[in-house]
Design a protein around this motif. Structure first.
Motif, PDB file in Angstrom:
ATOM      1  N   GLN A 269       0.816  -1.218   0.000  1.00 27.39           N
ATOM      2  CA  GLN A 269       0.000   0.000   0.000  1.00 27.39           C
ATOM      3  C   GLN A 269       0.854   1.275   0.000  1.00 27.39           C
ATOM      4  OE1 GLN A 269      -2.431  -1.639   3.420  1.00 27.39           O
ATOM      5  NE2 GLN A 269      -4.068  -0.534   2.338  1.00 27.39           N
ATOM      6  N   LEU A 270       2.119   1.171   0.368  1.00 31.82           N
ATOM      7  CA  LEU A 270       2.994   2.344   0.369  1.00 31.82           C
ATOM      8  C   LEU A 270       3.211   2.903  -1.026  1.00 31.82           C
ATOM      9  CD1 LEU A 270       5.773   1.197   2.895  1.00 31.82           C
ATOM     10  CD2 LEU A 270       3.811   2.680   3.360  1.00 31.82           C
ATOM     11  N   LEU A 271       2.869   2.135  -2.058  1.00 34.28           N
ATOM     12  CA  LEU A 271       3.021   2.631  -3.427  1.00 34.28           C
ATOM     13  C   LEU A 271       2.168   3.877  -3.676  1.00 34.28           C
ATOM     14  CD1 LEU A 271       3.054  -0.708  -5.457  1.00 34.28           C
ATOM     15  CD2 LEU A 271       4.953   0.893  -5.162  1.00 34.28           C
ATOM     16  N   GLY A 272       1.156   4.077  -2.849  1.00 35.74           N
ATOM     17  CA  GLY A 272       0.322   5.259  -3.002  1.00 35.74           C
ATOM     18  C   GLY A 272       1.069   6.550  -2.760  1.00 35.74           C
ATOM     19  N   LEU A 273       2.144   6.514  -1.984  1.00 35.76           N
ATOM     20  CA  LEU A 273       2.923   7.717  -1.688  1.00 35.76           C
ATOM     21  C   LEU A 273       3.381   8.406  -2.955  1.00 35.76           C
ATOM     22  CD1 LEU A 273       4.570   9.626   0.120  1.00 35.76           C
ATOM     23  CD2 LEU A 273       6.344   7.862   0.231  1.00 35.76           C
ATOM     24  N   TYR A 308      11.274  -7.981 -11.397  1.00 37.51           N
ATOM     25  CA  TYR A 308      11.125  -6.627 -11.934  1.00 37.51           C
ATOM     26  C   TYR A 308      10.266  -5.783 -11.002  1.00 37.51           C
ATOM     27  CZ  TYR A 308       9.437  -2.785 -14.831  1.00 37.51           C
ATOM     28  OH  TYR A 308       9.100  -1.534 -15.295  1.00 37.51           O
ATOM     29  N   PHE A 309       9.129  -6.327 -10.593  1.00 32.81           N
ATOM     30  CA  PHE A 309       8.205  -5.587  -9.730  1.00 32.81           C
ATOM     31  C   PHE A 309       8.821  -5.346  -8.354  1.00 32.81           C
ATOM     32  CE2 PHE A 309       4.873  -5.247  -6.573  1.00 32.81           C
ATOM     33  CZ  PHE A 309       4.000  -4.330  -7.142  1.00 32.81           C
ATOM     34  N   LEU A 310       9.409  -6.368  -7.773  1.00 35.38           N
ATOM     35  CA  LEU A 310       9.985  -6.236  -6.431  1.00 35.38           C
ATOM     36  C   LEU A 310      11.112  -5.216  -6.415  1.00 35.38           C
ATOM     37  CD1 LEU A 310      10.077 -10.018  -5.446  1.00 35.38           C
ATOM     38  CD2 LEU A 310       8.405  -8.305  -4.713  1.00 35.38           C
ATOM     39  N   ASN A 311      11.934  -5.242  -7.451  1.00 31.13           N
ATOM     40  CA  ASN A 311      13.027  -4.278  -7.537  1.00 31.13           C
ATOM     41  C   ASN A 311      12.494  -2.864  -7.731  1.00 31.13           C
ATOM     42  OD1 ASN A 311      15.932  -3.624  -7.849  1.00 31.13           O
ATOM     43  ND2 ASN A 311      15.336  -3.120  -9.943  1.00 31.13           N
ATOM     44  N   ALA A 312      11.495  -2.726  -8.584  1.00 33.51           N
ATOM     45  CA  ALA A 312      10.902  -1.411  -8.835  1.00 33.51           C
ATOM     46  C   ALA A 312      10.211  -0.879  -7.584  1.00 33.51           C
ATOM     47  CB  ALA A 312       9.910  -1.500  -9.984  1.00 33.51           C
ATOM     48  N   PHE A 313       9.569  -1.760  -6.820  1.00 30.17           N
ATOM     49  CA  PHE A 313       8.912  -1.352  -5.578  1.00 30.17           C
ATOM     50  C   PHE A 313       9.903  -0.675  -4.643  1.00 30.17           C
ATOM     51  CE2 PHE A 313       8.110  -2.281  -1.115  1.00 30.17           C
ATOM     52  CZ  PHE A 313       6.847  -1.746  -0.938  1.00 30.17           C
ATOM     53  N   GLU A 314      11.062  -1.268  -4.486  1.00 33.69           N
ATOM     54  CA  GLU A 314      12.049  -0.688  -3.572  1.00 33.69           C
ATOM     55  C   GLU A 314      12.583   0.637  -4.086  1.00 33.69           C
ATOM     56  OE1 GLU A 314      14.000  -3.966  -0.860  1.00 33.69           O
ATOM     57  OE2 GLU A 314      14.811  -4.077  -2.897  1.00 33.69           O
ATOM     58  N   LYS A 315      12.725   0.767  -5.371  1.00 32.46           N
ATOM     59  CA  LYS A 315      13.281   1.997  -5.939  1.00 32.46           C
ATOM     60  C   LYS A 315      12.280   3.155  -5.876  1.00 32.46           C
ATOM     61  CE  LYS A 315      16.570  -0.186  -9.131  1.00 32.46           C
ATOM     62  NZ  LYS A 315      17.613  -0.111  -8.127  1.00 32.46           N
ATOM     63  N   TRP A 316      11.023   2.850  -5.774  1.00 36.65           N
ATOM     64  CA  TRP A 316      10.016   3.906  -5.736  1.00 36.65           C
ATOM     65  C   TRP A 316      10.155   4.803  -4.517  1.00 36.65           C
ATOM     66  CZ3 TRP A 316       4.531   4.468  -7.674  1.00 36.65           C
ATOM     67  CH2 TRP A 316       4.447   4.150  -9.024  1.00 36.65           C
ATOM     68  N   HIS A 317      10.635   4.258  -3.417  1.00 36.68           N
ATOM     69  CA  HIS A 317      10.546   4.975  -2.149  1.00 36.68           C
ATOM     70  C   HIS A 317      11.832   5.672  -1.711  1.00 36.68           C
ATOM     71  CE1 HIS A 317       6.625   3.297  -1.688  1.00 36.68           C
ATOM     72  NE2 HIS A 317       7.074   2.060  -1.664  1.00 36.68           N
ATOM     73  N   SER A 318      12.961   5.181  -2.131  1.00 37.55           N
ATOM     74  CA  SER A 318      14.260   5.765  -1.758  1.00 37.55           C
ATOM     75  C   SER A 318      14.537   5.691  -0.260  1.00 37.55           C
ATOM     76  CB  SER A 318      14.341   7.230  -2.214  1.00 37.55           C
ATOM     77  OG  SER A 318      14.148   7.358  -3.605  1.00 37.55           O
ATOM     78  N   PHE A 319      13.905   4.772   0.448  1.00 40.39           N
ATOM     79  CA  PHE A 319      14.197   4.636   1.867  1.00 40.39           C
ATOM     80  C   PHE A 319      15.630   4.154   2.103  1.00 40.39           C
ATOM     81  CE2 PHE A 319       9.456   3.855   2.179  1.00 40.39           C
ATOM     82  CZ  PHE A 319       9.180   5.103   2.709  1.00 40.39           C
ATOM     83  N   ASP A 320      16.184   3.426   1.117  1.00 38.90           N
ATOM     84  CA  ASP A 320      17.551   2.931   1.280  1.00 38.90           C
ATOM     85  C   ASP A 320      18.579   4.032   1.062  1.00 38.90           C
ATOM     86  OD1 ASP A 320      16.829   3.123  -1.380  1.00 38.90           O
ATOM     87  OD2 ASP A 320      18.047   1.416  -2.021  1.00 38.90           O
ATOM     88  N   THR A 321      18.283   4.989   0.167  1.00 41.90           N
ATOM     89  CA  THR A 321      19.236   6.056  -0.114  1.00 41.90           C
ATOM     90  C   THR A 321      18.955   7.321   0.695  1.00 41.90           C
ATOM     91  OG1 THR A 321      17.885   6.761  -1.994  1.00 41.90           O
ATOM     92  CG2 THR A 321      19.722   5.246  -2.446  1.00 41.90           C
ATOM     93  N   ASN A 322      17.726   7.510   1.141  1.00 40.78           N
ATOM     94  CA  ASN A 322      17.345   8.710   1.898  1.00 40.78           C
ATOM     95  C   ASN A 322      16.550   8.333   3.148  1.00 40.78           C
ATOM     96  OD1 ASN A 322      17.435   9.443  -1.180  1.00 40.78           O
ATOM     97  ND2 ASN A 322      17.790  11.372  -0.119  1.00 40.78           N
ATOM     98  N   PRO A 323      17.179   7.601   4.073  1.00 43.43           N
ATOM     99  CA  PRO A 323      16.448   7.135   5.261  1.00 43.43           C
ATOM    100  C   PRO A 323      16.025   8.261   6.187  1.00 43.43           C
ATOM    101  CG  PRO A 323      18.802   6.723   5.507  1.00 43.43           C
ATOM    102  CD  PRO A 323      18.598   7.165   4.090  1.00 43.43           C
ATOM    103  N   LEU A 324      16.634   9.434   6.034  1.00 42.83           N
ATOM    104  CA  LEU A 324      16.281  10.568   6.892  1.00 42.83           C
ATOM    105  C   LEU A 324      14.798  10.913   6.759  1.00 42.83           C
ATOM    106  CD1 LEU A 324      17.633  12.575   8.840  1.00 42.83           C
ATOM    107  CD2 LEU A 324      17.999  14.105   6.905  1.00 42.83           C
ATOM    108  N   THR A 369      -2.004   3.855   0.512  1.00 45.28           N
ATOM    109  CA  THR A 369      -1.846   4.934   1.485  1.00 45.28           C
ATOM    110  C   THR A 369      -1.021   6.071   0.885  1.00 45.28           C
ATOM    111  OG1 THR A 369       0.004   3.698   2.455  1.00 45.28           O
ATOM    112  CG2 THR A 369      -2.146   3.483   3.505  1.00 45.28           C
ATOM    113  N   GLY A 370      -0.937   7.176   1.615  1.00 44.28           N
ATOM    114  CA  GLY A 370      -0.250   8.361   1.123  1.00 44.28           C
ATOM    115  C   GLY A 370       1.055   8.629   1.848  1.00 44.28           C
ATOM    116  N   GLU A 371       1.281   9.910   2.181  1.00 42.66           N
ATOM    117  CA  GLU A 371       2.541  10.299   2.810  1.00 42.66           C
ATOM    118  C   GLU A 371       2.465  10.023   4.305  1.00 42.66           C
ATOM    119  OE1 GLU A 371       5.782  13.801   2.321  1.00 42.66           O
ATOM    120  OE2 GLU A 371       3.751  14.449   2.730  1.00 42.66           O
ATOM    121  N   MET A 372       2.718   8.797   4.659  1.00 41.48           N
ATOM    122  CA  MET A 372       2.654   8.359   6.046  1.00 41.48           C
ATOM    123  C   MET A 372       3.813   7.412   6.338  1.00 41.48           C
ATOM    124  SD  MET A 372      -1.416   7.505   6.380  1.00 41.48           S
ATOM    125  CE  MET A 372      -2.664   8.790   6.372  1.00 41.48           C
ATOM    126  N   VAL A 373       4.343   7.512   7.538  1.00 39.92           N
ATOM    127  CA  VAL A 373       5.408   6.620   7.987  1.00 39.92           C
ATOM    128  C   VAL A 373       4.878   5.814   9.162  1.00 39.92           C
ATOM    129  CG1 VAL A 373       7.734   6.476   8.951  1.00 39.92           C
ATOM    130  CG2 VAL A 373       7.220   8.176   7.189  1.00 39.92           C
TER     131      VAL A 373
END
Length: 477
Positions: A269-273, A308-324, A369-373
């Motif tokens: 559901q985080l894809l909604g962000l 492809y989908f799993l890799n793209a899912f992770e790249k959508w959020h940038s939590f790994d590169t911008n955890p702040l 969901t939207g912009e929520m942590v």
């Protein structure tokens, strides 16, 4: 006593060509290297908070990086300065690659300063690896308290006084969280401002922590965006239901992600962000789900979600590169109060609509969901797992200093123009209008022509419109 030392590490001048970059080489120029104590630039309130309760021999250093962008041929011309404050929190300023969009327009008449806000880009970036240098979660929390809008403004003021001739005022353009920083700037250092432009970035300024109010206000627009998405792509209702059922029925309630995390129904559901809040998000989301399944090329092979989908899912959020972003998101709403996982609490109140598993089983559309942590993200997202304890400490922190001064805003003398997007899923329209009423003299452009990403999507139109509001090309009424 542990202290934090501040420095301006590098200043790059970047010539923005009027032709594509491949035809006109760019250059960098070393501008300054200046080191100073953080307390030399902070106001008294921030200076008091610049020490940590540890050994005096330990010093954490924060360097701040900025880049100047100018049009080729105007490098030595006398032009006003425009500071750009990036959205986030936790994301670096854009890297100019071509003469297009709002940056190209701004550079025609300004020296544009692209500031990497502290903790991002080249400004002592807080990455998943660099933060592991901290000896404890509490030490990391004590460090992170210096990475909010108040100190970003202090950094900007320090650079302005060094850079602008005679330490004169400059213009500021704030996008999203950058706009929040712009209102903080108006509250505590209006003498440094000539004009302020806000795009999708008018913050709630109530006392305490407004995070809960923000998330409650945003639930409605999130539901609306989901309904609009499924109306445009009704075939995706069944596809996403099938994905949710597959994840729920998998061992452990999800499938492994390439980085080592796990994709669960609530994680999906985080894809909604990203997918629901920008002008091209619907299309990107739809095309992503087009390739969610691996093809069955061997009869009887087990159905599975594609790499492809799993890799793209992770790249959508940038939590790994911008955890702040994940760590500090709720704190941007806090003044003297704790957030206590506000988004998680608000979601629980609407679980009848947001429970992905229940919706899929009942044949209803699965709402994203939207912009929520949420706290569980620090279990399911591999890059965030080391910071779970720090995240839990941050949301219980109560002594956040003030970010806004209503008295100063009510008496504002700085010309301010703001684009308020009627269907903004990130910055609620009603809350933005409440704050706008507190900023004396602000001129508003309310539109549904653009969404939250209007500054990027609208080429130079959004910036042009705001500048026209302040230079008399748009009528007063």
């Amino acid at each position: 006593m542990q202290t934090i030392s501040f420095s301006v590490k590098l200043f790059h001048r970047y010539s923005l060509p009027t032709t594509p970059l491949k035809q006109t080489p760019h250059f960098y120029k070393f501008y300054s290297s200046i080191r100073s104590k953080l307390s030399a630039m902070n106001d008294d309130r921030s200076s008091e908070n610049s020490d940590h309760s540890q050994s005096r021999s330990e010093v954490h250093k924060i360097s701040v990086f900025a880049r100047e962008a100018v049009v080729v041929g105007k490098e030595n011309q006398d032009m006003p300065y425009l500071l750009y404050l990036q959205g986030g929190p936790g994301f670096e300023s854009p890297r100019p690659t071509e003469a297009s969009g709002w940056l190209s327009k701004a550079c025609e008449e300004h020296r544009v300063i692209l500031l990497d806000q502290r903790g991002t880009g080249l400004s002592t970036p807080l990455t998943t690896s660099s933060m592991l240098q901290m000896k404890s979660a509490q030490e990391l929390v004590d460090y992170l308290k210096f990475f909010r809008a108040d100190n970003i403004v202090n950094d900007a003021e320090f650079i302005r006084k060094l850079l602008v001739p005679n330490a004169g005022p400059w213009k500021v353009l704030g996008q999203s969280f950058g706009g929040f920083c712009g209102v903080t700037y108006l509250s505590f250092a209006p003498e440094g401002l000539k004009e302020v432009y806000l795009t999708g970035g008018i913050p709630p300024i109530g006392d305490g922590c407004t995070a809960e109010a923000v998330y409650k206000a945003c639930i409605g627009p999130i539901i609306t965006q989901n309904e609009k998405y499924y109306k445009r792509y009704p075939q995706d209702i069944k596809i996403i239901q099938d994905v949710v059922n597959h994840l729920q029925e998998s061992e452990g309630g999800g499938v492994p992600l390439p980085s080592g995390g796990i994709l669960t129904p609530r994680g999906l559901q985080l894809l909604g962000l990203t997918g629901l809040g920008s002008s091209t998000g619907f299309e990107r989301l739809h095309y992503l789900f087009e390739r969610v399944w691996d093809p069955v090329i061997v009869p009887g092979a087990k159905k599975q979600i594609s790499y492809y989908f799993l890799n793209a899912f992770e790249k959508w959020h940038s939590f790994d590169t911008n955890p702040l972003y994940a760590l500090m998101h709720e704190s941007i709403y806090c003044q003297g109060a704790a957030s206590r996982w506000a988004a998680h609490r608000v979601r629980a109140e609407h679980e009848n609509k947001l429970d992905a598993v229940k919706a899929a089983k009942e044949g209803r559309p699965v709402f994203l969901t939207g912009e929520m942590v949420f706290p569980w993200m620090f279990d399911e997202i591999h890059a965030l797992r080391p910071f779970k304890e720090a995240a839990n400490l941050l949301v219980e922190k109560k002594d956040w200093p003030p970010l806004y001064n209503k008295t100063k805003l009510n008496d504002n003398k700085v010309p301010v123009a703001a684009a308020v997007y009627y269907e903004d899923m990130f910055v609620n329209f009603n809350l933005a209008m409440e704050t706008a009423a507190e900023i004396a003299g602000i001129r508003l452009w309310v539109t549904n022509e653009y969404m939250h990403s209007g500054l990027r999507d609208g080429a130079s139109h959004v910036l042009d419109h705001l500048m026209w509001l302040l230079n008399g090309r748009k009528p007063l009424f």
